[in-house]
Design a protein around this motif. Structure first.
Motif, PDB file in Angstrom:
ATOM      1  N   SER B  22     -37.654  18.303  24.042  1.00 55.68           N
ATOM      2  CA  SER B  22     -37.989  18.649  22.523  1.00 55.68           C
ATOM      3  C   SER B  22     -37.142  20.213  21.509  1.00 55.68           C
ATOM      4  N   ARG B  23     -38.072  20.459  20.369  1.00 57.67           N
ATOM      5  CA  ARG B  23     -37.618  21.154  19.768  1.00 57.67           C
ATOM      6  C   ARG B  23     -38.092  22.489  20.666  1.00 57.67           C
ATOM      7  N   GLU B  24     -39.540  22.424  20.828  1.00 55.81           N
ATOM      8  CA  GLU B  24     -39.724  23.497  21.598  1.00 55.81           C
ATOM      9  C   GLU B  24     -39.467  23.952  23.438  1.00 55.81           C
ATOM     10  N   GLN B  25     -38.941  22.818  23.104  1.00 54.32           N
ATOM     11  CA  GLN B  25     -38.204  23.099  24.902  1.00 54.32           C
ATOM     12  C   GLN B  25     -36.922  23.633  24.931  1.00 54.32           C
ATOM     13  N   VAL B  26     -36.337  23.280  23.790  1.00 57.47           N
ATOM     14  CA  VAL B  26     -35.142  24.014  23.147  1.00 57.47           C
ATOM     15  C   VAL B  26     -34.590  25.385  22.940  1.00 57.47           C
ATOM     16  N   GLN B  27     -35.972  25.538  21.709  1.00 55.69           N
ATOM     17  CA  GLN B  27     -35.924  26.717  21.834  1.00 55.69           C
ATOM     18  C   GLN B  27     -36.955  27.760  22.876  1.00 55.69           C
ATOM     19  N   ALA B  28     -37.399  27.297  24.464  1.00 58.92           N
ATOM     20  CA  ALA B  28     -37.964  27.733  25.601  1.00 58.92           C
ATOM     21  C   ALA B  28     -36.615  28.146  26.073  1.00 58.92           C
ATOM     22  N   TRP B  29     -35.366  27.754  26.262  1.00 55.87           N
ATOM     23  CA  TRP B  29     -34.280  27.710  26.597  1.00 55.87           C
ATOM     24  C   TRP B  29     -33.738  28.697  26.129  1.00 55.87           C
ATOM     25  N   ALA B  30     -33.324  28.404  24.784  1.00 53.44           N
ATOM     26  CA  ALA B  30     -33.207  29.794  23.960  1.00 53.44           C
ATOM     27  C   ALA B  30     -33.025  30.943  23.616  1.00 53.44           C
ATOM     28  N   ALA B  31     -34.963  31.335  23.828  1.00 52.81           N
ATOM     29  CA  ALA B  31     -35.594  32.457  23.597  1.00 52.81           C
ATOM     30  C   ALA B  31     -35.311  33.132  25.266  1.00 52.81           C
ATOM     31  N   ASN B  32     -35.158  32.663  26.478  1.00 54.64           N
ATOM     32  CA  ASN B  32     -35.326  32.650  27.710  1.00 54.64           C
ATOM     33  C   ASN B  32     -33.542  32.929  28.568  1.00 54.64           C
ATOM     34  N   ARG B  33     -32.423  32.662  27.775  1.00 56.52           N
ATOM     35  CA  ARG B  33     -31.423  32.321  28.519  1.00 56.52           C
ATOM     36  C   ARG B  33     -31.724  34.124  27.179  1.00 56.52           C
ATOM     37  N   TYR B  34     -31.848  34.620  25.965  1.00 60.06           N
ATOM     38  CA  TYR B  34     -31.444  35.471  25.809  1.00 60.06           C
ATOM     39  C   TYR B  34     -31.718  36.378  25.929  1.00 60.06           C
ATOM     40  N   TYR B  35     -32.821  36.467  27.841  1.00 59.41           N
ATOM     41  CA  TYR B  35     -33.305  37.586  28.409  1.00 59.41           C
ATOM     42  C   TYR B  35     -31.832  38.017  29.054  1.00 59.41           C
ATOM     43  N   TYR B  36     -30.915  36.773  29.664  1.00 58.69           N
ATOM     44  CA  TYR B  36     -29.894  36.737  30.198  1.00 58.69           C
ATOM     45  C   TYR B  36     -29.434  37.134  29.478  1.00 58.69           C
ATOM     46  N   GLN B  37     -28.616  36.810  28.286  1.00 56.18           N
ATOM     47  CA  GLN B  37     -27.262  37.751  27.418  1.00 56.18           C
ATOM     48  C   GLN B  37     -27.611  39.684  27.286  1.00 56.18           C
ATOM     49  N   LYS B  38     -29.014  39.209  26.734  1.00 55.25           N
ATOM     50  CA  LYS B  38     -28.814  40.448  26.995  1.00 55.25           C
ATOM     51  C   LYS B  38     -28.891  41.524  27.874  1.00 55.25           C
ATOM     52  N   GLN B  39     -28.378  41.101  29.359  1.00 56.15           N
ATOM     53  CA  GLN B  39     -28.957  41.788  30.691  1.00 56.15           C
ATOM     54  C   GLN B  39     -27.245  42.016  31.059  1.00 56.15           C
ATOM     55  N   ILE B  40     -27.125  40.814  30.181  1.00 58.79           N
ATOM     56  CA  ILE B  40     -25.217  40.708  30.679  1.00 58.79           C
ATOM     57  C   ILE B  40     -24.072  41.892  30.998  1.00 58.79           C
ATOM     58  N   PRO B  41     -24.257  42.768  29.559  1.00 60.12           N
ATOM     59  CA  PRO B  41     -23.365  44.436  29.441  1.00 60.12           C
ATOM     60  C   PRO B  41     -24.027  45.035  30.024  1.00 60.12           C
ATOM     61  N   VAL B  42     -25.084  44.689  30.655  1.00 64.22           N
ATOM     62  CA  VAL B  42     -26.253  46.460  31.458  1.00 64.22           C
ATOM     63  C   VAL B  42     -25.307  45.908  32.730  1.00 64.22           C
ATOM     64  N   LYS B  43     -25.181  43.931  33.590  1.00 65.39           N
ATOM     65  CA  LYS B  43     -24.888  43.956  34.655  1.00 65.39           C
ATOM     66  C   LYS B  43     -23.226  44.474  34.573  1.00 65.39           C
ATOM     67  N   ASP B  44     -22.545  44.185  33.905  1.00 65.01           N
ATOM     68  CA  ASP B  44     -21.504  44.648  33.709  1.00 65.01           C
ATOM     69  C   ASP B  44     -21.198  46.069  34.135  1.00 65.01           C
ATOM     70  N   ALA B  45     -21.226  46.872  32.627  1.00 64.09           N
ATOM     71  CA  ALA B  45     -21.155  48.504  33.458  1.00 64.09           C
ATOM     72  C   ALA B  45     -21.716  49.407  34.238  1.00 64.09           C
TER      73      ALA B  45
END
Lengths: 218, 218
Positions: B22-45
């Motif tokens: 559903s649209r809400e489930q795709v949104q849940a994917w985008a919103a949760n994965r945002y936290y992973y994306q945000k932490q990638i440069p922290v991990k790389d640093a």
């Protein structure tokens, strides 16, 4: 907080006390929770290292003895292993952690990391889930005795020992928090710490439920 | 490892590419994965801080630019936010992390902690999930364009930019690991690091699926 978020509200726990889990699912619970039990004294040692006085440390250090045991006595971790054996698991399999789901590890490790890196007041506040624990443990014990007759009741000694200790620990921690958290900002941080800890316990049951077929794709 | 454990095998991802979310489930994917994306440069640093030479750092530092962007350009994190907006989320809601499940946080934080505390060889090995990523990203993009016509395809620029970078990054990391992991013991540790990283990505989807009703009590 306890009414909404303590892990007795989790579907896995509700099935545990309802008696509707299979033997393998009860074993998954014991094996996953072992990792949490094992890390409790690690978490308490991390908090100990941040406490502000000898008096605080003298009190908190008892928690480490409770779980590790003193020389020649059995502590909480050993008592939990006895419970896991009463569900039919081999001790070697439990301590090998081969049945611990990755999600359990992520949640428990987050708790240890929180204790290491946050202020001692927040770390102690996160332990206040013990305010909610004793009545839940009483009901859980009664349910296990009644609904899983194949579990040797002697294996439940963990809870018998733990109930009075949890009450004592929760009272002390609450006194400290009430004395220290004297501003709204600090109080909010303590509430957030308790919410975080509820998420940790909930996360252990999520991972347990996913790894044992209690949660499935819709 | 990729055949068995990469997150394209997860039921949530399978439904994403099948078009059955559903649209809400795709949104849940985008919103949760945002936290992973945000932490990638922290991990790389964190990895950058443990690398053994100027040459290694010069190469690795590009990864931080890729996600953070250079002055005046848009990096991967902003591109991910654009994708989340294309699913109908408000940017403010995404960056507030209000839709990030606790389990997502536990898994992603475990990845950052791993990068901080393990040897650089293990930390780099854990990044090798990028070996599996590009073909999965190609299929995921095509599926999103075809099966979720309500998502503006311009929002998929993240993947278009990311596919060649992931290939380049994976090749470099694999060269380093092959050169460094010259004993069976080190090789085992690198394989374990890659398994750990698969567990992280899988854990993000577990938490996303639980929080959006894709996983339910049996």
């Amino acid at each position: 907080m306890g009414e909404e978020r303590y892990h007795d509200k989790h579907p896995f726990h509700q099935r545990l006390v309802a008696g509707s889990l299979s033997r393998e699912q009860v074993q998954a619970w014991a094996a996953n929770r072992y990792y949490y039990q094992k890390q409790i004294p690690v978490k308490d040692a991390a908090i100990l290292a941040n406490l502000p006085s000898a008096q605080h440390r003298r009190v908190w250090i008892e928690r480490i003895y409770d779980h590790d045991g003193r020389e020649g006595t059995r502590g909480g971790t050993q008592a939990w292993i006895a419970l896991a054996r009463a569900t039919g698991l081999e001790e070697a399999d439990v301590v090998s952690e081969r049945y611990v789901a990755a999600g359990t590890r992520f949640a428990v490790d987050a708790y240890v990391h929180f204790a290491r890196t946050r202020s001692w007041v927040e770390a102690v506040a996160s332990s206040l889930t013990e305010l909610f624990g004793p009545p839940v443990m009483v009901r859980r014990m009664a349910a296990i005795v009644e609904r899983y007759p194949w579990i040797d009741p002697a294996g439940l000694a963990y809870f018998e020992t733990r109930i009075p200790l949890a009450k004592r620990d929760a009272e002390t921690a609450l006194q400290w928090i009430v004395a220290e958290a004297t501003t709204p900002e600090l109080q909010d941080r303590c509430v957030a710490a308790l919410r975080f800890k509820c998420d940790v316990l909930w996360g252990v049951l999520d991972a347990t439920a996913l790894s044992s077929g209690v949660f499935v794709p819709a």
